[in-house]
Structures are given as C-alpha cells and as structure tokens.
Design an enzyme around this catalytic site. Structure first.
Site, PDB file in Angstrom:
ATOM      1  N   ASP A 187       0.832  -1.196   0.000  1.00 39.71           N
ATOM      2  CA  ASP A 187       0.000   0.000   0.000  1.00 39.71           C
ATOM      3  C   ASP A 187       0.879   1.263   0.000  1.00 39.71           C
ATOM      4  OD1 ASP A 187      -3.050   0.683   0.295  1.00 39.71           O
ATOM      5  OD2 ASP A 187      -2.062   2.017   1.703  1.00 39.71           O
ATOM      6  N   TYR A 318      -3.378  10.940   0.949  1.00 43.72           N
ATOM      7  CA  TYR A 318      -3.952  10.777  -0.390  1.00 43.72           C
ATOM      8  C   TYR A 318      -3.946  12.082  -1.179  1.00 43.72           C
ATOM      9  CZ  TYR A 318      -5.430   6.010   0.450  1.00 43.72           C
ATOM     10  OH  TYR A 318      -5.431   4.663   0.687  1.00 43.72           O
ATOM     11  N   HIS A 374      -4.913  -7.661   1.076  1.00 41.31           N
ATOM     12  CA  HIS A 374      -4.171  -6.410   1.161  1.00 41.31           C
ATOM     13  C   HIS A 374      -3.409  -6.268   2.471  1.00 41.31           C
ATOM     14  CE1 HIS A 374      -3.385  -2.476  -0.483  1.00 41.31           C
ATOM     15  NE2 HIS A 374      -3.799  -1.870   0.605  1.00 41.31           N
TER      16      HIS A 374
END
Length: 397
Positions: A187, A318, A374
């Site tokens: 990630d 982000y 994930h």
C-alpha cells in the site's frame, strides 16, 4: 555499522482511563443510519448488521488494556528526525534485533487504513525464525508508524512518500546506524519503499513489495496487448472502489469532522476497506469478515487511529502524495535495486503482468500467492513471513 548520531528514546503506549471512558460513551450514543435493502454484500458500503455487532463489541467487550499490554510487549522507540525543510518529525517505531551473528536490517512500512500493528504478528517470525522451526535468514526488524499515523507526529505541512523515504533513510542510518539495509512494504508503504530504493539505491540492498505503485514511463515503449487489457480491467475495478480515494485526495478535511468525532463513523469508513481488500468470504454480511479479521484484531487497528486522533493526518496522505509528484517514474528512471514482488489474490488490482512490473522495477522474483489479501502480514502471518524470508534469501544470497 556507523555510530549513532540521533538518539531514540524508549516509548510506552499509555492511553488514559478518561480516553477509554470517552470512547465507550460515544459508542453508546451511536445513531444508526437507515439501510436500504440490497446491502447484504456491502454493495452500498459497510453493512449495518456488521456495524451493530462491531460497535457493541467495541463498547462492551473489547479490552484495550489487554491489547495495549500486548502492543507494549514489543520494543517501542521514538526519535526526532529533521527533514530537508528543517522541520522536526517524531517517528515512532518498533525495533526487534534478530537472532544470530548477522541479521539483515529490514524496515517494514504499512499503509492505509492500517498501522504498525499490521506487521506485529510477523516481527518475531522474521527476527527469530529458529523459534518457529524455520531456517534463516533472520532480520533486525524495524516497523515505523508512517508520519501522520499512529504514534508518529502529525505534520503541519503534509508530506508525500518521497519525503517520508528520506526520513526512513535517516532513521536507518543516522538513528540505528546501519550502512545498508533491506525494505518491505505494501500500500502507501510500497510508495515509500519504492522511493527509498530510487532515492537511496546505494544503501538499500533489496526490497520486497506486495504492491507495485510507481507508474513506469511508457512513451518510448508502447504497452503490449496484455498490458492494455490489464489497464482496462484495473480502471474498471477502480471505478467501483475509488470513492474513498476521491474524497481523501481532494477534500479530506470535509470528511475529518465526522471521522474524528464519531468512533462509529471512523469504524464504518475503515471497515469497508478491510471487507473489500482483505481475503474475506463474501457469502454473509459479517461471518466472513469476522473470520478473517477477528474483532480484537480489527478494533486494535481502529483504536490506534481513535486514541491518537490521526485519521485526518493519515487520510491527507492521499492528497499530499499526488501533490508531491513522485508516483510516476521519469524517462530513464527505474528501480535498479533487486526487487521481489508477491501478489496476493485478493488485493486492490487484477493480477499484474510481469512485463509491466519489469518496466519500472528490477524484478528478480515474481510470485503469485495462494491466499491472503491487502493486509497480508496480519491475514496470513506464517505464509507472509516465510515468503519474505525466502525472497531475501534469494535476493541477497
């Protein structure tokens, strides 16, 4: 190994009784939203019946003190490191020295919506393989909290992966005294680790990734038919799943008031990603989710976000990440550090073509994993640890 330049102080996680009581009081006052028919498979987002069970457990049964004691059974430190803009950052990290005469220094970086806790189930497996009936190598395992996450500091000026990578290099060299080291991540951690390998290739011996984030330069070499099909499939996946990313990469502050003030809101926002990205069975609104992510495990993750008040500083990565502009490789750029890539079957994207991986990375090992998602180190710790150990054995000899 060089001498230490920057000191690291031992750190203990200590949440006050008042903070725990406040959390339970807020959970008791949860206002439940209306849920329309058709959300059994979370098609509209986090399922109501799951959330009712999760909030009830968090309020009445979850024992933070027990989890806090387990977290503190690992060795925690904090170090103040100054970035290139002369700004200080407090970096929290777990540090476990490996067995034997020459363990490999290994920095492992988590992503969102996770925390350093993601890797704790594999710390001792990697540091002390002999205790688990496994052959070496062993590792000095370093697990930092990303800047703005967990017990690291919240940056006044948001940082991107490239800037964090420089801080990680200082952590490994100026704090811990390693001349060279290896790195592992998924990630957002894979962005940081990729930049670490690109920006400090002289010190990074090899990397292991569960996501290949840096986009290669393709103008001088058109994509193949297989790659074009993969890109199309990937874009279709993102159209269904990118809502959270769109909000966090544009207006994270608008979201922050709800998530920072409501633990149920925080849990509802984060749980959806565990359901979607974890290797969860989708046959039932909550059975598969609870089997893959037991309540105590997932609520420890959520509680770290809650008690540290870091959901907004974490989400803002982000926005600051793309603003930094380090996600795309420039013409002539490539990760030359030996790279192992392990793709877990339930993750964010369709299976990556090997040719695409090799455009941006010096792929020496490409493996498709049989199960897991994930959050692989937390979902399948034995499988994950064995794979990481095997990968670095091959890469480093």
């Amino acid at each position: 190994m060089t001498h230490r330049i920057i000191p690291a102080d031992p750190f203990t996680i200590q949440v006050s009784d008042g903070e725990i009581a406040d959390l339970k009081e807020r959970l008791a006052r949860t206002r439940w939203p209306f849920e329309q028919d058709g959300n059994e498979n979370w098609d509209y987002g986090t399922n109501l019946s799951y959330m009712e069970r999760l909030v009830s457990y968090w309020r009445d049964d979850f024992d933070w003190r027990k989890q806090e004691a387990w977290l503190n059974s690992f060795k925690h430190y904090r170090a103040t490191i100054t970035d290139d803009d002369d700004t200080d950052h407090e970096i929290h990290f777990v540090y476990e020295r490996g067995s034997g005469p020459s363990p490999i220094p290994l920095i492992m970086t988590h992503g969102w919506p996770s925390s350093f806790r993601e890797f704790l189930d594999v710390v001792n497996r990697l540091a002390h393989p002999e205790k688990y009936g496994a052959d070496g190598p062993s590792f000095d395992v370093i697990v930092p909290s990303l800047i703005g996450y967990g017990f690291s500091s919240k940056p006044r000026k948001p940082l991107g992966p490239g800037a964090i990578a420089d801080l990680w290099h200082k952590l490994m060299t100026d704090v811990l005294g390693y001349d060279t080291y290896a790195a592992e991540a998924g990630d957002w951690g894979s962005f940081v680790t990729s930049r670490l390998a690109l920006q400090h290739a002289d010190a990074v011996r090899a990397i292991h990734l569960t996501m290949l984030p840096l986009r290669p330069y393709v103008k001088d070499k058109p994509v193949t038919k297989e790659e074009a099909g993969w890109i199309k499939e990937m874009q279709a996946w993102w159209r269904q799943e990118e809502g959270y990313r769109t909000i966090q990469s544009t207006k994270p502050m608008a979201l922050a008031f709800g998530l920072h003030d409501s633990p149920a809101g925080l849990a509802g926002w984060l749980a959806d990603k565990y359901y979607r990205l974890g290797d969860t069975k989708k046959h039932h609104p909550f059975e598969g989710m609870e089997e893959r992510f037991p309540m105590d495990t997932i609520l420890t993750q959520f509680s770290i976000y809650w008690f540290t008040g870091t959901i907004n500083s974490a989400n803002t990565l982000y926005k600051s990440g793309p603003a930094e502009g380090t996600a795309s490789l420039k013409q002539g750029e490539r990760i030359t550090v030996p790279t192992a890539y392990s793709e877990y079957p339930i993750d964010t994207l369709p299976l990556t073509p090997v040719s695409w991986a090799e455009r941006g990375y010096n792929i020496q090992r490409f493996k498709e994993m049989p199960r897991g998602g994930h959050f692989a180190a937390m979902e399948e710790p034995e499988l994950f640890a064995d794979d990481v150990r095997d990968a670095f054995r091959e890469l480093l000899g």
